[in-house]
Design a protein around this motif. Structure first.
Motif, short mmCIF file in Angstrom:
data_model
loop_
_atom_site.label_atom_id
_atom_site.label_comp_id
_atom_site.label_asym_id
_atom_site.label_seq_id
_atom_site.Cartn_x
_atom_site.Cartn_y
_atom_site.Cartn_z
N GLU A 1 -35.37 3.83 -33.98
CA GLU A 1 -35.74 5.21 -33.66
C GLU A 1 -35.45 5.52 -32.20
OE1 GLU A 1 -39.84 5.55 -34.69
OE2 GLU A 1 -39.46 5.82 -36.84
N LEU A 2 -35.79 4.58 -31.32
CA LEU A 2 -35.55 4.81 -29.89
C LEU A 2 -34.07 4.91 -29.59
CD1 LEU A 2 -36.65 5.13 -27.07
CD2 LEU A 2 -36.74 2.63 -26.86
N LYS A 3 -33.27 4.08 -30.25
CA LYS A 3 -31.82 4.16 -30.07
C LYS A 3 -31.30 5.52 -30.52
CE LYS A 3 -27.50 1.80 -31.20
NZ LYS A 3 -26.78 2.99 -31.69
N ALA A 4 -31.84 6.05 -31.62
CA ALA A 4 -31.43 7.36 -32.12
C ALA A 4 -31.82 8.47 -31.14
CB ALA A 4 -32.06 7.62 -33.49
N ILE A 5 -33.01 8.33 -30.53
CA ILE A 5 -33.45 9.31 -29.52
C ILE A 5 -32.50 9.27 -28.33
CG2 ILE A 5 -35.28 9.88 -27.88
CD1 ILE A 5 -37.27 8.68 -29.93
N ARG A 6 -32.16 8.05 -27.89
CA ARG A 6 -31.22 7.90 -26.78
C ARG A 6 -29.86 8.53 -27.09
NH1 ARG A 6 -28.29 3.24 -25.71
NH2 ARG A 6 -27.65 3.57 -27.88
N ASP A 7 -29.36 8.24 -28.29
CA ASP A 7 -28.06 8.78 -28.69
C ASP A 7 -28.08 10.30 -28.75
OD1 ASP A 7 -27.14 6.21 -28.88
OD2 ASP A 7 -27.24 6.10 -31.06
N ASN A 8 -29.17 10.85 -29.27
CA ASN A 8 -29.29 12.31 -29.38
C ASN A 8 -29.34 12.96 -27.99
OD1 ASN A 8 -29.67 14.77 -30.91
ND2 ASN A 8 -31.81 14.73 -30.28
N PHE A 9 -30.12 12.37 -27.09
CA PHE A 9 -30.20 12.88 -25.72
C PHE A 9 -28.84 12.82 -25.04
CE2 PHE A 9 -30.53 11.72 -21.20
CZ PHE A 9 -31.00 12.93 -20.70
N GLU A 10 -28.16 11.70 -25.19
CA GLU A 10 -26.85 11.53 -24.56
C GLU A 10 -25.85 12.56 -25.09
OE1 GLU A 10 -24.06 7.75 -23.36
OE2 GLU A 10 -24.94 7.76 -25.35
N LYS A 11 -25.88 12.78 -26.40
CA LYS A 11 -24.95 13.74 -27.01
C LYS A 11 -25.23 15.16 -26.53
CE LYS A 11 -23.74 15.72 -31.51
NZ LYS A 11 -24.04 15.71 -32.97
N LEU A 12 -26.50 15.58 -26.57
CA LEU A 12 -26.86 16.95 -26.19
C LEU A 12 -26.63 17.21 -24.71
CD1 LEU A 12 -30.16 17.32 -28.26
CD2 LEU A 12 -28.03 18.56 -28.66
N SER A 13 -27.05 16.27 -23.87
CA SER A 13 -26.89 16.46 -22.42
C SER A 13 -25.42 16.43 -22.02
CB SER A 13 -27.66 15.39 -21.65
OG SER A 13 -27.19 14.09 -21.96
N SER A 14 -24.63 15.56 -22.64
CA SER A 14 -23.21 15.49 -22.32
C SER A 14 -22.50 16.79 -22.67
CB SER A 14 -22.55 14.32 -23.07
OG SER A 14 -23.07 13.09 -22.64
N GLU A 15 -22.83 17.33 -23.86
CA GLU A 15 -22.20 18.58 -24.30
C GLU A 15 -22.61 19.73 -23.39
OE1 GLU A 15 -19.97 21.23 -26.79
OE2 GLU A 15 -19.93 19.08 -26.37
N ARG A 16 -23.90 19.79 -23.05
CA ARG A 16 -24.38 20.87 -22.19
C ARG A 16 -23.74 20.80 -20.80
NH1 ARG A 16 -29.30 23.93 -21.18
NH2 ARG A 16 -28.64 25.37 -19.55
N ILE A 17 -23.68 19.64 -20.23
CA ILE A 17 -23.10 19.47 -18.89
C ILE A 17 -21.61 19.75 -18.90
CG2 ILE A 17 -22.58 17.74 -17.12
CD1 ILE A 17 -25.37 16.50 -17.82
N TYR A 18 -20.92 19.27 -19.93
CA TYR A 18 -19.47 19.53 -20.03
C TYR A 18 -19.19 21.02 -20.12
CZ TYR A 18 -14.95 20.16 -22.27
OH TYR A 18 -13.69 20.61 -22.59
N ARG A 19 -19.93 21.71 -21.00
CA ARG A 19 -19.72 23.15 -21.17
C ARG A 19 -20.08 23.93 -19.91
NH1 ARG A 19 -16.34 24.15 -25.43
NH2 ARG A 19 -16.97 22.89 -27.23
N THR A 20 -21.11 23.45 -19.19
CA THR A 20 -21.51 24.12 -17.96
C THR A 20 -20.43 24.00 -16.90
OG1 THR A 20 -23.85 23.67 -18.41
CG2 THR A 20 -23.28 24.22 -16.15
#
Length: 218
Positions: A45-64
């Motif tokens: 579960e923690l690995k999934a949380i990490r992966d989700n955070f990494e995916k969302l933050s990466s996409e947001r920062i890239y688009r910004t």
């Protein structure tokens, strides 16, 4: 007659003790298996949380970064604007759920770090970007510089959070892997095998070796 009775009682008691000990070991083993499965579930579960955070933050920062660059170059397209807006919506929509998941793993401090060091920085950049798009005026370089600096700070913070969560998840997997063993210490050295003791004699850090955990202590 007395001897036969004695033998019979001894046989019954021996059988009873054997069954009792076997039952206790089986019970302990079942409990250990449940603990391991629960720990594996938590680690996954923690690995999934990490992966989700990494995916969302990466996409947001890239688009910004992309939209800042396009505004600066006066080449902003509708596709880029929509992509940025989608990343903002996805981030905001998943943020509270992410905080809840971290809290359920007793990692609330990471929720605070994400909110202050990542989300707030991205929100600062978003306000400047939104102002430029809404007003449709000539770009004020200072505003975009501030937006880019906020985005870069968010990136660095997101990277550190991701690494920390990765380390915690890895440690949890290591704990599961080492569940049936324990570090070699002076108090349990009598439980070590002959081979382990021989290795310890020539090992640079013998107390870093591990031995099988006593089945009665599991």
């Amino acid at each position: 007659m007395f001897d036969i009775l004695k033998i019979l009682i001894t046989f019954i008691l021996t059988g009873f003790v054997g069954v009792f000990i076997s039952h206790k070991f089986q019970q302990k083993n079942n409990q250990n298996q449940l603990r391991i499965k629960k720990a594996e579930k938590k680690a996954a579960e923690l690995k999934a949380i990490r992966d989700n955070f990494e995916k969302l933050s990466s996409e947001r920062i890239y688009r910004t970064r992309q939209i800042i660059s396009s505004i600066n170059e006066k080449s902003l397209t509708d596709k880029e604007r929509e992509g940025y807006q989608d990343s903002v919506i996805d981030w905001n929509k998943n943020l509270n759920a992410m905080f809840f998941d971290l809290s359920s793993h007793k990692l609330y401090e990471f929720a605070i770090r994400i909110e202050i060091d990542v989300h707030n920085e991205l929100a600062t950049a978003h306000l400047e970007i939104k102002k430029e798009i809404k007003n449709n005026k000539s770009v004020i370089p200072a505003d975009l510089v501030m937006a880019l600096k906020s985005t870069n700070r968010a990136y660095e913070s997101a990277r550190k959070v991701t690494k920390s969560l990765t380390d915690i998840a890895d440690n949890r997997w290591d704990e599961i892997k080492d569940y049936d063993s324990e570090p070699l210490t002076y108090s349990n050295i009598h439980q070590a095998s002959t081979i382990t003791l021989l290795i310890a004699l020539f090992h640079k850090s013998p107390l870093r070796l591990r031995i099988n955990r006593s089945r009665l202590n599991r």
